[in-house]
Design a protein around this motif. Structure first.
Motif, PDB file in Angstrom:
ATOM      1  N   PHE A  34       0.822  -1.218   0.000  1.00 30.95           N
ATOM      2  CA  PHE A  34       0.000   0.000   0.000  1.00 30.95           C
ATOM      3  C   PHE A  34       0.852   1.262   0.000  1.00 30.95           C
ATOM      4  O   PHE A  34       0.496   2.250  -0.637  1.00 30.95           O
ATOM      5  N   ASN A  35       1.986   1.207   0.664  1.00 35.38           N
ATOM      6  CA  ASN A  35       2.882   2.363   0.626  1.00 35.38           C
ATOM      7  C   ASN A  35       3.398   2.591  -0.783  1.00 35.38           C
ATOM      8  O   ASN A  35       3.522   3.730  -1.235  1.00 35.38           O
ATOM      9  N   SER A  36       3.712   1.471  -1.461  1.00 35.00           N
ATOM     10  CA  SER A  36       4.201   1.592  -2.829  1.00 35.00           C
ATOM     11  C   SER A  36       3.140   2.189  -3.729  1.00 35.00           C
ATOM     12  O   SER A  36       3.424   3.063  -4.558  1.00 35.00           O
ATOM     13  N   LEU A  37       1.922   1.698  -3.552  1.00 33.95           N
ATOM     14  CA  LEU A  37       0.834   2.241  -4.374  1.00 33.95           C
ATOM     15  C   LEU A  37       0.641   3.733  -4.106  1.00 33.95           C
ATOM     16  O   LEU A  37       0.328   4.512  -5.006  1.00 33.95           O
ATOM     17  N   ASN A  38       0.865   4.092  -2.857  1.00 32.79           N
ATOM     18  CA  ASN A  38       0.723   5.499  -2.515  1.00 32.79           C
ATOM     19  C   ASN A  38       1.769   6.352  -3.232  1.00 32.79           C
ATOM     20  O   ASN A  38       1.545   7.532  -3.483  1.00 32.79           O
ATOM     21  N   SER A  39       2.902   5.726  -3.579  1.00 33.35           N
ATOM     22  CA  SER A  39       3.938   6.456  -4.307  1.00 33.35           C
ATOM     23  C   SER A  39       3.415   6.905  -5.661  1.00 33.35           C
ATOM     24  O   SER A  39       3.829   7.951  -6.185  1.00 33.35           O
ATOM     25  N   VAL A  40       2.525   6.147  -6.233  1.00 35.14           N
ATOM     26  CA  VAL A  40       1.940   6.543  -7.517  1.00 35.14           C
ATOM     27  C   VAL A  40       1.189   7.865  -7.344  1.00 35.14           C
ATOM     28  O   VAL A  40       1.215   8.728  -8.215  1.00 35.14           O
ATOM     29  N   ASN A  41       0.519   7.960  -6.168  1.00 33.73           N
ATOM     30  CA  ASN A  41      -0.181   9.188  -5.856  1.00 33.73           C
ATOM     31  C   ASN A  41       0.736  10.410  -5.968  1.00 33.73           C
ATOM     32  O   ASN A  41       0.305  11.498  -6.350  1.00 33.73           O
ATOM     33  N   ASN A  42       1.991  10.194  -5.610  1.00 35.97           N
ATOM     34  CA  ASN A  42       2.948  11.296  -5.654  1.00 35.97           C
ATOM     35  C   ASN A  42       3.103  11.820  -7.077  1.00 35.97           C
ATOM     36  O   ASN A  42       3.072  13.027  -7.317  1.00 35.97           O
ATOM     37  N   PHE A  43       3.264  10.876  -8.042  1.00 33.70           N
ATOM     38  CA  PHE A  43       3.400  11.289  -9.442  1.00 33.70           C
ATOM     39  C   PHE A  43       2.121  11.942  -9.941  1.00 33.70           C
ATOM     40  O   PHE A  43       2.144  12.917 -10.665  1.00 33.70           O
ATOM     41  N   ALA A  79       5.409  10.884   0.284  1.00 30.61           N
ATOM     42  CA  ALA A  79       4.057  10.828   0.835  1.00 30.61           C
ATOM     43  C   ALA A  79       3.640  12.193   1.365  1.00 30.61           C
ATOM     44  O   ALA A  79       2.496  12.622   1.195  1.00 30.61           O
ATOM     45  N   ARG A  80       4.593  12.894   1.998  1.00 28.01           N
ATOM     46  CA  ARG A  80       4.307  14.248   2.506  1.00 28.01           C
ATOM     47  C   ARG A  80       3.984  15.184   1.352  1.00 28.01           C
ATOM     48  O   ARG A  80       3.007  15.931   1.374  1.00 28.01           O
ATOM     49  N   GLU A  81       4.787  15.053   0.330  1.00 27.81           N
ATOM     50  CA  GLU A  81       4.618  15.916  -0.846  1.00 27.81           C
ATOM     51  C   GLU A  81       3.247  15.673  -1.480  1.00 27.81           C
ATOM     52  O   GLU A  81       2.533  16.615  -1.830  1.00 27.81           O
ATOM     53  N   THR A  82       2.869  14.399  -1.585  1.00 28.39           N
ATOM     54  CA  THR A  82       1.579  14.041  -2.181  1.00 28.39           C
ATOM     55  C   THR A  82       0.438  14.691  -1.414  1.00 28.39           C
ATOM     56  O   THR A  82      -0.438  15.349  -2.009  1.00 28.39           O
ATOM     57  N   LEU A  83       0.474  14.513  -0.086  1.00 23.62           N
ATOM     58  CA  LEU A  83      -0.602  15.036   0.749  1.00 23.62           C
ATOM     59  C   LEU A  83      -0.672  16.574   0.626  1.00 23.62           C
ATOM     60  O   LEU A  83      -1.750  17.160   0.491  1.00 23.62           O
ATOM     61  N   ASN A  84       0.476  17.187   0.637  1.00 26.91           N
ATOM     62  CA  ASN A  84       0.570  18.632   0.505  1.00 26.91           C
ATOM     63  C   ASN A  84      -0.064  19.099  -0.805  1.00 26.91           C
ATOM     64  O   ASN A  84      -0.884  20.026  -0.833  1.00 26.91           O
TER      65      ASN A  84
END
Lengths: 609, 249
Positions: free
Chosen positions: A411-420, B17-22
């Motif tokens: 799930f953390n890895s999938l969340n990394s996609v959110n970053n992009f 993750a911080r950046e994403t949330l921000n």
């Protein structure tokens, strides 16, 4: 339960043995020490004394029978019956003789002792004949009324038969043809019997000389008889046996009388009388005197006949006394035999009882053994089914253990996609997602396999490391090395065995580090074993554990615990020796990271290729 | 509605993750002002105490402790927390006890908006419950656990040991208390089963859950009937009969 059964089994035969070896009686006869003699030795001794001392012989045979029962010697038992039968036959107790010969014949039949069985059968037949048993022929298995059978059985049987038996068979066949008025055939067999006679023993010669004489005369072959009896006479002289000579003389004499040749008869009859006087053979003398008187009568010499008859009357007295003496002896013999008979019957019935007991005990023993066997079989089946169940359980457990990729990572890895996505970086999001999918695909594909090629495993680890490196790029760099001498495509390893140690190195070692750390993964072989080392220069296990708060300890990753369980299960299931050791590294006495060393026996990999 | 911006801190050890949330917050929740980011537990505690935020986005798993360590160490501070977690059943249970707001990784924008909305409502409520303090308290004192119940009129805090029984009816659950009061909660019975099953409670029927401590009698029958200390007679499902017998014998 089992123990009791085994003890029972051990005790039972002991009881059987103790019974069979119980009473050791020490009887001994006045003139023969029977101590320490075997049953067979006693029988031989009994046979030696059969004619001279029938009472002792009977005792010896009875003793032999008893010993044979004790030792379980079947041959001795049947030979005892045989001797007893012979003794009864000799004492003219044919009913008893038949009883023993039947026992011994059946016994020898069991033991496939053909020559002894033939002897018994012969006497069985003779005994029955003596008792005027009209069915004697039918009862005899050897000689049936069928001609074909007779001829066949003769040719077959005569091969094995001893001299005496051969004579008997020929005689019986002759007798058979005689009864059927086929005198030519009868004569043929009688001649063959006569020929065979000269190869036989003295007693047989004596016996046959009389019976064959009757046969010849009955068939009207007087000249043949005379020739035969002359031969017997010569044989008797040759052997120096006066009783044979005597008998042959009488036979010749009586035959000459029967053929109206009294002159020829007289010298033979006189010789017989003189020989009879010498050997005190009153019976034969009486017969010879009768024939001699008849010869003189035929010649018209009545005075000489009278003298002979006077002489005959004389002999009557001595004959009477002899007869009385014989009668006494016979009575006393019968009395002795009867005494022995009671003992024999007791012996036989006790033996039968004992045999029945042993049989019953044996039945119990076998049923116990069968029960034990069944019990053992059931236990084995039970154990096997338990083992199989355990194995199946282990496999199920293994499956559940290896399917686990830390969900936290997923799930953390999938969340990394959110970053992009949040940065509108379409290409990176796409690349990351496809890398992640590739990893998941291999993990899922390998999850139902105990072993995969090292090549696949290394590819999987590289993707995993890349994804983790993206998340914690500022925390560590990594290297993944494979020794040059290894062909990763041929080596087989359990999937996802090393990943938890890498995760551990990042999560508990490198993540806490102030500056950027280093993660080194190496695959190499040493002493025919495959090794993998996962080495980090993080804060070390000790410090990592010390940093954990109570709240963190409550929630802990199960990755390593699962891996340890997996290794145990793999070892149990495949008999392998997967081994993992973890070392705390130090530099200048200070903690400088952790190294996990995983060893995999090389042979296992070949086996699974 | 208060148009003042809500001051928030993001605590997560992953910079991405911080950046994403921000990024998401600035785009979808513009009334949130992220005043700081924290990369581990000590950093978060330090910044909360210094900057006194109203809202904290808190990753459950972090180095040097975890979310509960942050709560414990800042129990004196009054702020609303939105927990962020990838996978932690343990943490989620603890959060459900206090009816706290949480979002799961990977972060869903819809869920994020919803959670932020609820937190904002709570912040505007005068009778606001300090859930953070309740979580910290539950952590320290597992025996005297407190349960936050979202009722029709807001929230109510009850002690787990004061509950006699719960009975489900559709999307609502009636909770019967030792003092005779009854509370209606807009949660299904299953929600409470997950929370209370290892707290001395047993689901004895498809619509009944009881506290084993508060059972007065048991009458055998097909499934049997339990009499509770408040006199209520609770039917036991035949499939649970054995469990009841095992417990009392």
């Amino acid at each position: 339960m089992r123990t009791i059964l085994i003890i029972g089994l051990l005790l039972l035969p002991a009881k059987v043995w103790s019974q069979s070896g119980k009473s050791e009686i020490s009887d001994s006869f006045s003139n023969y020490n029977i101590k320490g003699k075997t049953a067979i030795q006693l029988i031989n001794e009994a046979n030696k004394k059969a004619l001279s001392d029938p009472v002792s012989s009977n005792k010896l045979a009875t003793e032999a029978l008893e010993r044979s029962f004790k030792s379980g010697d079947k041959l001795a038992e049947y030979r005892s019956y045989q001797t007893l039968g012979t003794l009864y036959y000799n004492s003219a107790n044919y009913t008893a003789a038949i009883k023993y010969f039947e026992l011994s014949s059946a016994g020898f039949g069991e033991l496939k002792d053909k020559s002894n069985q033939a002897y018994c059968d012969k006497y069985l037949l003779l005994s029955r004949k003596k008792l005027n048993d009209l069915n004697a022929y039918e009862k005899s298995s050897k000689i049936s009324k069928s001609k074909e059978y007779k001829t066949k059985s003769l040719s077959k049987y005569s091969k094995n038969a001893s001299g005496s038996d051969q004579i008997d068979i020929y005689s019986e066949l002759g007798n058979y043809y005689l009864e059927n008025k086929d005198t030519t055939q009868a004569l043929g067999f009688i001649n063959r019997a006569a020929e065979a006679t000269f190869r036989a023993s003295d007693s047989v010669v004596l016996d046959k000389a009389t019976s064959l004489s009757t046969f010849y005369n009955a068939t009207g072959n007087y000249s043949e008889n005379i020739r035969f009896q002359n031969n017997v006479l010569e044989e008797g002289k040759k052997r120096g046996k006066l009783n044979i000579v005597n008998l042959a003389s009488y036979n010749l004499g009586s035959t000459y009388v029967a053929t109206q040749q009294p002159e020829q008869a007289i010298p033979f009859l006189k010789q017989s009388i003189s020989l009879s006087n010498k050997s005190q053979n009153i019976e034969l003398k009486q017969k010879s005197v009768k024939e001699l008187a008849k010869a003189y009568e035929d010649m018209g010499q009545y005075d000489k006949a009278l003298t002979v008859i006077k002489d005959y009357v004389h002999t009557l007295d001595s004959l009477q006394s002899l007869h009385d003496k014989n009668l006494d002896a016979s009575i006393s013999l019968n009395h002795e035999f009867a005494k022995q008979e009671a003992r024999i019957q007791k012996l036989i019935s006790s033996q039968k009882q004992k045999e029945a007991d042993i049989k019953r005990q044996r039945t119990i023993l076998w049923s116990l053994a069968a029960a034990l066997g069944l019990f053992g079989l059931l236990t084995w089946l039970l154990i096997r089914s338990i083992r199989q169940k355990q194995k199946a359980n282990m496999q199920i457990k293994l499956q559940s253990l290896r399917a686990q990729m830390n969900p936290h990572f997923i799930f953390n890895s999938l969340n990394s996609v959110n970053n992009f996505i949040s940065k509108n970086d379409e290409r990176s999001a796409n690349r990351y997602l496809s890398d992640f999918s590739k990893l998941m695909r291999t993990v899922l594909k390998n999850s139902d396999q105990d072993f995969i090629s090292l090549e696949t495993e290394i590819q999987t680890l590289r993707i995993y490391l890349d994804l983790e490196h993206f998340r914690f790029g500022e925390k560590f760099d990594y290297t993944l090395e494979l020794a040059d001498d290894m062909d990763a495509a041929l080596v087989q390893v359990p999937p996802m065995l090393i990943q938890p140690y890498i995760e551990n190195a990042i999560w508990h070692g490198l993540r806490y580090k102030e500056n950027k750390g280093r993660l080194e993964i190496r695959f190499y072989t040493e002493n025919d074993k495959l090794f993998c080392t996962v080495k980090d220069n993080g804060i070390g296990r000790e410090k990592s554990a010390a940093l954990k708060t109570e709240n963190q300890k409550t929630y802990q990753s199960t990755g390593i615990k699962n891996t340890k369980e997996r290794i145990e299960l793999l070892n149990k299931l495949h008999g392998t020796k997967l081994h993992i050791a973890i070392y705390d590294l130090t530099e200048n006495g200070l903690p400088s990271g952790t190294m996990a060393k995983i060893s995999i026996p090389y042979i296992m990999q070949l086996e699974e290729v | 509605m208060n148009h003042e911006k809500i001051r928030a801190i993001i605590a997560d050890d992953e910079s991405a993750a911080r950046e994403t949330l921000n990024n998401y917050l600035s785009r979808y929740c513009p009334y949130i002002e992220v005043i700081a980011e924290a990369k581990d537990v000590p950093d978060a505690v330090d910044k909360i105490q210094k900057l006194k935020p109203s809202l904290l986005f808190l990753d459950v798993e972090m180095p040097f402790g975890n979310a509960f360590d942050v709560l414990e160490q800042t129990a004196d501070q009054n702020y609303e927390t939105i927990f962020v977690t990838a996978f932690s059943e343990y943490a989620i249970r603890a959060l459900n006890f206090s009816a706290s707001y949480y979002i799961l990784k990977p972060v869903s924008i819809e869920e994020l908006i919803k959670a932020v909305e609820k937190a904002r409502e709570s912040l505007n409520d005068d009778k606001r419950i300090n859930r953070t303090a309740i979580i910290a308290q539950n952590m320290k004192n597992p025996q005297g656990k407190k349960l936050v119940l979202p009722t029709t009129s807001g929230f109510e805090v009850v002690a787990v040991k004061d509950i006699i029984r719960l009975s489900g009816s559709g999307n609502y659950t009636d909770i019967f208390m030792v003092d005779g009061r009854k509370k209606v909660v807009s949660k299904v019975l299953k929600h409470f089963q997950d929370l209370l099953e290892d707290q001395g409670f047993m689901r004895v029927h498809k619509s009944h859950m009881i506290c084993l401590e508060h059972v007065q009698a048991y009458h055998k029958g097909r499934g049997g009937v339990l009499t509770m200390i408040d006199g209520a007679e609770i039917e036991v499902s035949p499939t649970r009969k054995q469990d009841i017998l095992d417990y009392f014998q």
